[in-house]
Design a protein around this motif. Structure first.
Motif, PDB file in Angstrom:
ATOM      1  N   LEU A  30       0.778  -1.080   0.017  1.00  0.00           N
ATOM      2  CA  LEU A  30       0.006  -0.080   0.139  1.00  0.00           C
ATOM      3  C   LEU A  30       0.936   1.222   0.021  1.00  0.00           C
ATOM      4  N   GLU A  31       0.618   2.186  -0.951  1.00  0.00           N
ATOM      5  CA  GLU A  31       1.436   3.443  -1.096  1.00  0.00           C
ATOM      6  C   GLU A  31       0.809   4.567  -0.991  1.00  0.00           C
ATOM      7  N   LYS A  32       1.215   5.835  -0.428  1.00  0.00           N
ATOM      8  CA  LYS A  32       0.739   6.847  -0.471  1.00  0.00           C
ATOM      9  C   LYS A  32       1.917   7.970  -0.903  1.00  0.00           C
ATOM     10  N   LYS A  33       1.342   8.304  -2.235  1.00  0.00           N
ATOM     11  CA  LYS A  33       2.412   9.559  -2.816  1.00  0.00           C
ATOM     12  C   LYS A  33       1.845  11.009  -2.327  1.00  0.00           C
ATOM     13  N   SER A  34       2.457  11.755  -1.934  1.00  0.00           N
ATOM     14  CA  SER A  34       2.268  13.078  -1.779  1.00  0.00           C
ATOM     15  C   SER A  34       3.290  14.069  -2.237  1.00  0.00           C
ATOM     16  N   LYS A  35       2.586  15.339  -2.927  1.00  0.00           N
ATOM     17  CA  LYS A  35       3.360  16.080  -3.761  1.00  0.00           C
ATOM     18  C   LYS A  35       3.148  17.476  -3.017  1.00  0.00           C
TER      19      LYS A  35
END
Length: 207
Positions: A80-85
């Protein structure tokens, strides 16, 4: 969490052939890519208004997205991945999931998530409740990765990008999918944490 730069470009196959020839002189194929490439399948989450997608298309500076990802149809390693910019830089958080946990999530059985000892799983559960996040899209592609230690540089080519049709069965090896790029196109992505050496910049197409 490590912040990094990520640049994406859509290129054609002719550009790809030229770039690969140039890259051989300054970078090396990722040793984890058997035969030079690997298959990636990702299940992306969004709400009914396609908030994450719209923010990406609109270039919103501060945004995030959740996805479940695994490689080469091997469910023994699922993340499970969360990418934030944030302010033009990207960070990624991840947590391991089992195939059984993923299947429960896809089936709409989420109660186990709030009892998880993994903060990212609990965060996704909270946002599924508060923001209406749900499994929305499965995306498949074949990735060719190249690496360079200086500046922690990674360059990838994603080919045969396609989106699943009518199913969220992430474990189906025969999942029907349709192309999402024009014929002969692929996506080049440049990732680096500290700096991008000038000799790599000179190889790349104009941004």
């Amino acid at each position: 969490m490590h912040l990094r730069h990520e640049w994406k470009h859509e290129i054609n196959r002719c550009d790809l052939l030229v770039l690969r020839q140039r890259l051989r002189a300054v970078m090396k194929p990722d040793e984890h890519a058997t035969g030079g490439a690997y298959f990636i399948r990702s299940l992306y989450f969004d709400n009914a208004a396609d908030k994450a997608l719209r923010e990406k298309l609109d270039g919103v500076n501060n945004r995030e997205k959740f996805r479940i990802r695994y490689y080469n149809h091997d469910p023994s390693l699922i993340r499970l991945e969360k990418k934030s910019k944030r302010s033009g830089l990207v960070c990624k958080e991840s947590a391991l999931l089992t195939a059984a946990e993923v299947q429960l999530l896809i089936d709409g059985r989420w109660e186990w998530m709030k009892e998880s000892d993994k903060p990212l799983v609990c965060e996704l559960y909270s946002k599924m409740i508060s923001q209406g996040l749900r499994p929305r899209t499965i995306v498949d592609y074949d990735r060719q990765p190249w690496i360079l230690d200086a500046g922690t540089v990674r360059l990838t080519f994603d080919m045969d990008v396609r989106a699943a049709v009518g199913s969220f069965d992430i474990f189906d090896p025969e999942l029907p999918a349709l192309p999402v790029l024009e014929p002969g196109k692929c996506v080049m992505e440049v990732k680096f944490t500290e700096f991008l050496p000038q000799f790599v910049r000179e190889i790349l197409p104009d941004r």
